[in-house]
Design a protein around this motif. Structure first.
Motif, short mmCIF file in Angstrom:
data_model
loop_
_atom_site.label_atom_id
_atom_site.label_comp_id
_atom_site.label_asym_id
_atom_site.label_seq_id
_atom_site.Cartn_x
_atom_site.Cartn_y
_atom_site.Cartn_z
N PRO A 256 0.64 -1.14 0.00
CA PRO A 256 -0.17 -0.13 0.01
C PRO A 256 0.72 1.41 -0.03
N ASN A 257 2.24 1.35 0.30
CA ASN A 257 3.08 2.44 0.64
C ASN A 257 3.49 2.92 -0.75
N THR A 258 2.86 2.11 -1.94
CA THR A 258 3.31 2.57 -3.39
C THR A 258 2.18 3.48 -3.90
N HIS A 259 0.88 3.38 -3.26
CA HIS A 259 -0.20 3.78 -3.98
C HIS A 259 -0.14 5.55 -4.18
N THR A 260 0.40 6.15 -3.29
CA THR A 260 0.17 7.41 -3.29
C THR A 260 1.29 8.01 -4.30
N LYS A 261 2.11 7.39 -4.49
CA LYS A 261 3.32 7.68 -5.43
C LYS A 261 2.73 7.48 -7.05
N ILE A 262 1.90 6.61 -7.05
CA ILE A 262 1.49 6.37 -8.41
C ILE A 262 0.24 7.50 -8.90
N MET A 263 -0.50 7.67 -7.88
CA MET A 263 -1.44 8.49 -7.79
C MET A 263 -1.14 9.87 -8.27
N ASP A 264 -0.06 10.46 -7.47
CA ASP A 264 0.65 11.67 -7.61
C ASP A 264 1.56 11.97 -8.87
N ASN A 265 1.77 10.68 -9.52
CA ASN A 265 2.67 10.78 -10.63
C ASN A 265 2.25 11.68 -11.86
N PRO A 266 3.25 12.61 -12.30
CA PRO A 266 3.14 13.59 -13.15
C PRO A 266 2.66 13.00 -14.50
N GLY A 267 3.07 11.76 -14.59
CA GLY A 267 2.99 11.12 -16.13
C GLY A 267 1.41 10.36 -16.34
N ASN A 268 0.65 10.73 -15.20
CA ASN A 268 -0.83 10.40 -15.49
C ASN A 268 -0.93 8.77 -15.42
N ILE A 269 -0.25 8.16 -14.62
CA ILE A 269 0.02 6.69 -14.74
C ILE A 269 -1.65 6.01 -14.95
N LEU A 270 -2.21 6.72 -13.86
CA LEU A 270 -3.60 5.99 -13.63
C LEU A 270 -4.32 5.91 -14.98
#
Length: 473
Positions: A256-270
């Protein structure tokens, strides 16, 4: 994880090479190996290789790499061994010579020698005796130390070698200590995705092996695996690279510690991940939905952002659920994701089409028990919100038949959750429908739940105690 332990390869106990000082050799091409223990002269009466007896004419010689005693015929080659701080040529036995020669050549400034060194080591990785010897003599450290080489062709061979080594489970602990994860992450980031596709796939595939293992997942995150994989999502990758990248990301997101980094990634990973859910490749769909399901296990804000981004991406979740995929796992992962999102109170309005789609799937001939668990969970979650009560009351007969009467206990419990939510919102309508069919199943299932009857009795006693003073009217 800081010390290198003996390993068993091909049924043999192998003692891996160690280096002086820190064991990690990533970015340290001039590492120095710890010298092997020399056999004493009185320990050997015969050459360990040809077995000929030593005498006045057949003299004893030590191999500088392994420290064993051999005859001059079996230990005649001499070469510089900078990996042992020996710049002048020293004796090396015939068994150690191929691996030692490769490690020595890797120190050269001449590119052709480096090619010969890496080619030789990769070749040795592929056969039993060679693998054991390169582990003993620093070949593993050599490959990892050379991972920053700028030449693309050389880098491709190094990636291939590290991938081969990573497939050998007994070597995992040694590889992690020596720095293989950092080396793989570096190559994933450094390689050109278009011209070095195989090197990227080899590096990613090796990284995936470590991300699958619980004992190395945290180290993979510490050594930069998440950043390396996220960079691939920001680039125009090939389908083959995308598939391995999503698989690796899915494993990393179990933390779960990775989730925020993915959500906030400027490359729009989501957004990219949601778009991959619409891929024609069913394997890509399956893994992308699984990855998003991990992400939906985070905070309410994470779930809200997934719902919002899905609308801008073209409602990919709805398209998947309406597509009736042949692969049951795709639908199972999609319904799992929707069931997780359905716990978000502020997104109920935006989830109405997905709720309707879930109802349609529920009414279909669902044979997969795993899929039925996810559908029943989603229904129970949606039933918690009053805006869904009327719609779900229309489907109550199906909920009773598919869930309360299910032989699967988990499905039954989710069915009970759904019905109890409806009872709390519109008791008369729910009871009226249950009296037609389902009341008996509900009560029977409740009575079988451990502790439920006791909990009800305790609650009743707070309102109607078992002991009381006389009352006056």
């Amino acid at each position: 994880m800081g010390a290198i332990r003996p390993v068993k390869l091909e049924g043999l106990d192998i003692y891996p090479a160690t280096v002086e000082g820190l064991q990690e050799t990533f970015g340290s091409p001039n590492f120095i190996l710890a010298k092997a223990r020399w056999m004493s002269d009185d320990e050997a009466s015969n050459c360990v290789l040809c077995q000929n007896k030593f005498n006045q004419l057949r003299r004893k010689h030590h191999c500088r790499m392994c420290g064993r005693i051999l005859c001059s015929k079996c230990c005649k080659e001499k070469m510089p061994l900078p990996q042992l701080r020996c710049e002048e040529p020293e004796r090396v036995c015939e068994i150690c010579r191929p691996a030692a020669e490769c490690v020595t050549k890797s120190r050269s400034t001449i590119l052709s020698f480096k090619f010969e060194a890496v080619k030789g080591i990769v070749s040795m990785c592929k056969e039993e005796k060679g693998l054991c010897k390169l582990v003993e003599l620093g070949g593993v450290q050599m490959l990892i130390s050379m991972s920053k080489e700028p030449d693309a062709a050389l880098r491709a061979m190094i990636a291939e070698g590290l991938h081969i080594l990573s497939t050998h489970q007994p070597l995992h602990q040694m590889l992690a200590v020596v720095g293989v994860i950092k080396a793989l992450c570096w190559m994933i980031s450094a390689c050109d995705i278009v011209t070095e596709e195989k090197a990227v796939i080899d590096s990613l595939s090796a990284l995936t092996i470590f991300c699958k293992l619980n004992e190395f997942k945290m180290k993979a995150l510490q050594d930069g695996a998440l950043d390396a994989v996220l960079k691939l999502f920001q680039a125009q990758t090939t389908p083959a690279i995308s598939l391995v990248a999503v698989s690796t990301l899915s494993l990393l997101m179990e933390n779960p510690n990775t989730h925020t980094k993915i959500m906030d990634n400027p490359g729009n990973i989501l957004r990219n991940m949601l778009l991959l859910c619409g891929s024609e490749d069913e394997q890509m769909q399956e893994i992308s939905l699984k990855t998003l399901s991990h992400l939906s296990m985070g905070t309410d804000w994470h779930r809200h952002k997934i719902v919002q981004e899905d609308f801008t991406a073209g409602q990919m979740m709805l398209k998947v659920m309406r597509s009736k995929p042949k692969n049951d796992q795709i639908l199972c992962n999609a319904t799992c994701l929707v069931a997780n999102l359905s716990t978000s109170s502020e997104d109920q309005g935006g989830l109405q089409e997905l709720l309707s789609c879930l109802c349609e799937i529920m009414k279909s001939d669902v044979k997969s028990s795993a899929l039925l668990v996810q559908i029943s969970r989603g229904m129970a979650n949606f039933a918690a919100f009053p805006q869904n009560t009327d719609k779900l009351l229309q489907h109550l007969p199906v909920i009773v038949y598919k869930f309360l009467k299910s032989p699967d206990n988990i499905v039954k419990m989710h069915g009970m959750r759904a019905v109890l939510h409806l009872l709390s919102k519109k008791p008369s309508n729910t009871v009226e429908e249950l009296l037609r069919d389902g009341a008996g199943d509900l009560l029977t299932n409740i009575s079988r739940l451990p502790g439920v009857i006791d909990a009800i009795q305790t609650s009743l006693l707070t309102q109607a105690p078992s002991r009381s003073r006389p009352s006056f009217r």
